[in-house]
Design a protein around this motif. Structure first.
Motif, PDB file in Angstrom:
ATOM      1  N   ILE A  56       0.812  -1.206   0.000  1.00  0.00           N
ATOM      2  CA  ILE A  56       0.000   0.000   0.000  1.00  0.00           C
ATOM      3  C   ILE A  56       0.851   1.263   0.000  1.00  0.00           C
ATOM      4  O   ILE A  56       0.410   2.335  -0.453  1.00  0.00           O
ATOM      5  CB  ILE A  56      -0.958  -0.007   1.209  1.00  0.00           C
ATOM      6  CG1 ILE A  56      -2.048   1.043   1.046  1.00  0.00           C
ATOM      7  CG2 ILE A  56      -0.203   0.175   2.520  1.00  0.00           C
ATOM      8  CD1 ILE A  56      -2.980   0.793  -0.108  1.00  0.00           C
ATOM      9  N   HIS A  57       2.076   1.166   0.473  1.00  0.00           N
ATOM     10  CA  HIS A  57       2.996   2.313   0.551  1.00  0.00           C
ATOM     11  C   HIS A  57       3.177   2.979  -0.813  1.00  0.00           C
ATOM     12  O   HIS A  57       3.210   4.214  -0.913  1.00  0.00           O
ATOM     13  CB  HIS A  57       4.346   1.800   1.073  1.00  0.00           C
ATOM     14  CG  HIS A  57       5.385   2.856   1.270  1.00  0.00           C
ATOM     15  ND1 HIS A  57       5.744   3.307   2.525  1.00  0.00           N
ATOM     16  CD2 HIS A  57       6.160   3.542   0.397  1.00  0.00           C
ATOM     17  CE1 HIS A  57       6.697   4.221   2.406  1.00  0.00           C
ATOM     18  NE2 HIS A  57       6.958   4.382   1.120  1.00  0.00           N
ATOM     19  N   TYR A  58       3.252   2.179  -1.853  1.00  0.00           N
ATOM     20  CA  TYR A  58       3.575   2.700  -3.174  1.00  0.00           C
ATOM     21  C   TYR A  58       2.409   3.462  -3.796  1.00  0.00           C
ATOM     22  O   TYR A  58       2.618   4.449  -4.509  1.00  0.00           O
ATOM     23  CB  TYR A  58       4.047   1.560  -4.078  1.00  0.00           C
ATOM     24  CG  TYR A  58       5.264   0.861  -3.519  1.00  0.00           C
ATOM     25  CD1 TYR A  58       6.523   1.415  -3.646  1.00  0.00           C
ATOM     26  CD2 TYR A  58       5.136  -0.341  -2.826  1.00  0.00           C
ATOM     27  CE1 TYR A  58       7.645   0.791  -3.114  1.00  0.00           C
ATOM     28  CE2 TYR A  58       6.250  -0.984  -2.292  1.00  0.00           C
ATOM     29  CZ  TYR A  58       7.507  -0.408  -2.429  1.00  0.00           C
ATOM     30  OH  TYR A  58       8.609  -1.024  -1.891  1.00  0.00           O
ATOM     31  N   ALA A  59       1.187   3.018  -3.546  1.00  0.00           N
ATOM     32  CA  ALA A  59       0.029   3.755  -4.056  1.00  0.00           C
ATOM     33  C   ALA A  59      -0.040   5.141  -3.424  1.00  0.00           C
ATOM     34  O   ALA A  59      -0.335   6.137  -4.098  1.00  0.00           O
ATOM     35  CB  ALA A  59      -1.262   2.983  -3.776  1.00  0.00           C
ATOM     36  N   LEU A  60       0.251   5.226  -2.138  1.00  0.00           N
ATOM     37  CA  LEU A  60       0.282   6.522  -1.467  1.00  0.00           C
ATOM     38  C   LEU A  60       1.401   7.393  -2.030  1.00  0.00           C
ATOM     39  O   LEU A  60       1.228   8.607  -2.228  1.00  0.00           O
ATOM     40  CB  LEU A  60       0.448   6.329   0.034  1.00  0.00           C
ATOM     41  CG  LEU A  60      -0.782   5.745   0.738  1.00  0.00           C
ATOM     42  CD1 LEU A  60      -0.408   5.181   2.096  1.00  0.00           C
ATOM     43  CD2 LEU A  60      -1.868   6.810   0.885  1.00  0.00           C
ATOM     44  N   ASP A  61       2.560   6.800  -2.296  1.00  0.00           N
ATOM     45  CA  ASP A  61       3.656   7.529  -2.944  1.00  0.00           C
ATOM     46  C   ASP A  61       3.208   8.143  -4.265  1.00  0.00           C
ATOM     47  O   ASP A  61       3.499   9.315  -4.563  1.00  0.00           O
ATOM     48  CB  ASP A  61       4.832   6.576  -3.222  1.00  0.00           C
ATOM     49  CG  ASP A  61       5.854   6.558  -2.100  1.00  0.00           C
ATOM     50  OD1 ASP A  61       5.710   7.315  -1.127  1.00  0.00           O
ATOM     51  OD2 ASP A  61       6.810   5.775  -2.208  1.00  0.00           O
ATOM     52  N   LYS A  62       2.519   7.344  -5.078  1.00  0.00           N
ATOM     53  CA  LYS A  62       2.105   7.816  -6.402  1.00  0.00           C
ATOM     54  C   LYS A  62       1.083   8.941  -6.300  1.00  0.00           C
ATOM     55  O   LYS A  62       1.116   9.897  -7.091  1.00  0.00           O
ATOM     56  CB  LYS A  62       1.542   6.659  -7.228  1.00  0.00           C
ATOM     57  CG  LYS A  62       2.586   5.628  -7.644  1.00  0.00           C
ATOM     58  CD  LYS A  62       3.664   6.238  -8.524  1.00  0.00           C
ATOM     59  CE  LYS A  62       4.613   5.200  -9.075  1.00  0.00           C
ATOM     60  NZ  LYS A  62       5.702   5.811  -9.870  1.00  0.00           N
ATOM     61  N   MET A  63       0.163   8.831  -5.359  1.00  0.00           N
ATOM     62  CA  MET A  63      -0.815   9.891  -5.155  1.00  0.00           C
ATOM     63  C   MET A  63      -0.118  11.191  -4.748  1.00  0.00           C
ATOM     64  O   MET A  63      -0.384  12.267  -5.298  1.00  0.00           O
ATOM     65  CB  MET A  63      -1.816   9.477  -4.070  1.00  0.00           C
ATOM     66  CG  MET A  63      -2.817   8.434  -4.502  1.00  0.00           C
ATOM     67  SD  MET A  63      -4.162   9.180  -5.460  1.00  0.00           S
ATOM     68  CE  MET A  63      -5.235   7.755  -5.670  1.00  0.00           C
ATOM     69  N   ALA A  64       0.772  11.090  -3.776  1.00  0.00           N
ATOM     70  CA  ALA A  64       1.472  12.281  -3.291  1.00  0.00           C
ATOM     71  C   ALA A  64       2.315  12.905  -4.397  1.00  0.00           C
ATOM     72  O   ALA A  64       2.349  14.129  -4.561  1.00  0.00           O
ATOM     73  CB  ALA A  64       2.332  11.928  -2.082  1.00  0.00           C
ATOM     74  N   ASP A  65       2.994  12.063  -5.167  1.00  0.00           N
ATOM     75  CA  ASP A  65       3.827  12.561  -6.267  1.00  0.00           C
ATOM     76  C   ASP A  65       2.991  13.288  -7.316  1.00  0.00           C
ATOM     77  O   ASP A  65       3.458  14.249  -7.943  1.00  0.00           O
ATOM     78  CB  ASP A  65       4.583  11.395  -6.908  1.00  0.00           C
ATOM     79  CG  ASP A  65       5.371  11.819  -8.141  1.00  0.00           C
ATOM     80  OD1 ASP A  65       6.369  12.557  -7.987  1.00  0.00           O
ATOM     81  OD2 ASP A  65       4.988  11.428  -9.262  1.00  0.00           O
ATOM     82  N   ALA A  66       1.744  12.836  -7.509  1.00  0.00           N
ATOM     83  CA  ALA A  66       0.855  13.454  -8.490  1.00  0.00           C
ATOM     84  C   ALA A  66       0.230  14.747  -7.980  1.00  0.00           C
ATOM     85  O   ALA A  66      -0.528  15.390  -8.691  1.00  0.00           O
ATOM     86  CB  ALA A  66      -0.238  12.471  -8.895  1.00  0.00           C
ATOM     87  N   GLY A  67       0.543  15.103  -6.733  1.00  0.00           N
ATOM     88  CA  GLY A  67       0.011  16.342  -6.174  1.00  0.00           C
ATOM     89  C   GLY A  67      -1.355  16.206  -5.554  1.00  0.00           C
ATOM     90  O   GLY A  67      -2.039  17.204  -5.303  1.00  0.00           O
ATOM     91  N   ILE A  68      -1.770  14.978  -5.274  1.00  0.00           N
ATOM     92  CA  ILE A  68      -3.076  14.729  -4.658  1.00  0.00           C
ATOM     93  C   ILE A  68      -2.862  14.508  -3.163  1.00  0.00           C
ATOM     94  O   ILE A  68      -2.117  13.615  -2.754  1.00  0.00           O
ATOM     95  CB  ILE A  68      -3.760  13.512  -5.302  1.00  0.00           C
ATOM     96  CG1 ILE A  68      -4.068  13.819  -6.765  1.00  0.00           C
ATOM     97  CG2 ILE A  68      -5.036  13.143  -4.547  1.00  0.00           C
ATOM     98  CD1 ILE A  68      -4.623  12.671  -7.544  1.00  0.00           C
TER      99      ILE A  68
END
Length: 240
Positions: A34-46
């Protein structure tokens, strides 16, 4: 834009490991999946994210993620009481998304290399109803396969014997807020679930379903082999 991460499901293909813990908390590389999905969201500015989870391991999610502060995001939790399909799980986010807002949806077991930042920015500025992310694969018969026409998707065929393209529809989606109206309009499939393919095909029938191509690696980490492959790619690196 709001973010929705769908992390329910039983993980039946990963048993017996998922008899102990939800699959999205299994280690991949140095971190839980689950860590990586949160990383991707944060990186996308969400920064405003709803995490849809099942009852098993709910406390472990809260212990690991908390409020989302380690990612500089705000995480809200929603329990999916029973398996009812991806579209049913997404429908639980109806009250989380205001009319007119757009949303990025990630299946928590989809691990991938590309940054979504540019895609999210373009979708926010555009007027397309929905977009899906495609990846070229060796055997598209295992996936939902798009029929491409004039820069749009005219229909998605689920696990077709004769695929119309070499692309798979991944578990990553961008939607307008009217997706919840569409979810309420679709009927359960033969297996009794609300299918996300049916939702996407409503957009396709309206000429409102676009797509983006992933250039980096992607995997649905739902099997022993794909989980191992993803772990080897991500070992030693907390970011995808």
């Amino acid at each position: 834009m709001k973010g929705i991460i769908l992390a329910g499901g039983t993980g039946s293909r990963l048993r017996p490991m998922t008899s102990i813990v939800n699959k999205h908390l299994l280690p991949v590389g140095n971190y839980p999946m689950i860590h990586y999905a949160l990383d991707k969201m944060a990186d996308a500015g969400i920064h405003d994210i709803l995490l849809v989870i099942g009852k098993p391991s709910a406390g472990l999610y809260v212990d690991y993620i908390g409020s989302g502060a380690p990612w500089n995001v705000r995480v809200t939790y929603k329990i999916q009481e029973e398996a009812g399909g991806i579209a049913q799980a997404l429908g639980l986010a109806d009250s989380f998304v205001r009319p007119g807002e757009k949303l990025l949806v990630l299946l928590g077991d989809n691990l991938f290399e590309d940054s979504l930042k540019t895609f999210v920015k373009d979708f926010e500025a555009g007027e397309r109803g929905a977009e899906v992310f495609l990846k070229e694969v060796a055997d598209p018969r295992r996936y939902g396969v798009p029929e491409l026409q004039n820069g749009l998707i005219s229909r998605i065929h689920e696990k077709p014997e004769l695929p119309s393209s070499a692309y798979a529809v991944t578990g990553m989606y961008l939607y307008e807020s009217d997706v919840f109206d569409i979810i309420r309009s679709v009927k359960p499939s033969a297996r009794g679930e609300l299918e996300i393919t049916d939702v996407n095909n409503v957009y396709a029938s309206q000429g409102r379903l676009g797509y983006r191509l992933l250039s980096g690696w992607w995997t649905d980490a739902g099997t022993q082999q794909s989980l191992l492959d993803a772990g080897l790619r991500l070992s030693g690196n907390g970011k995808t």
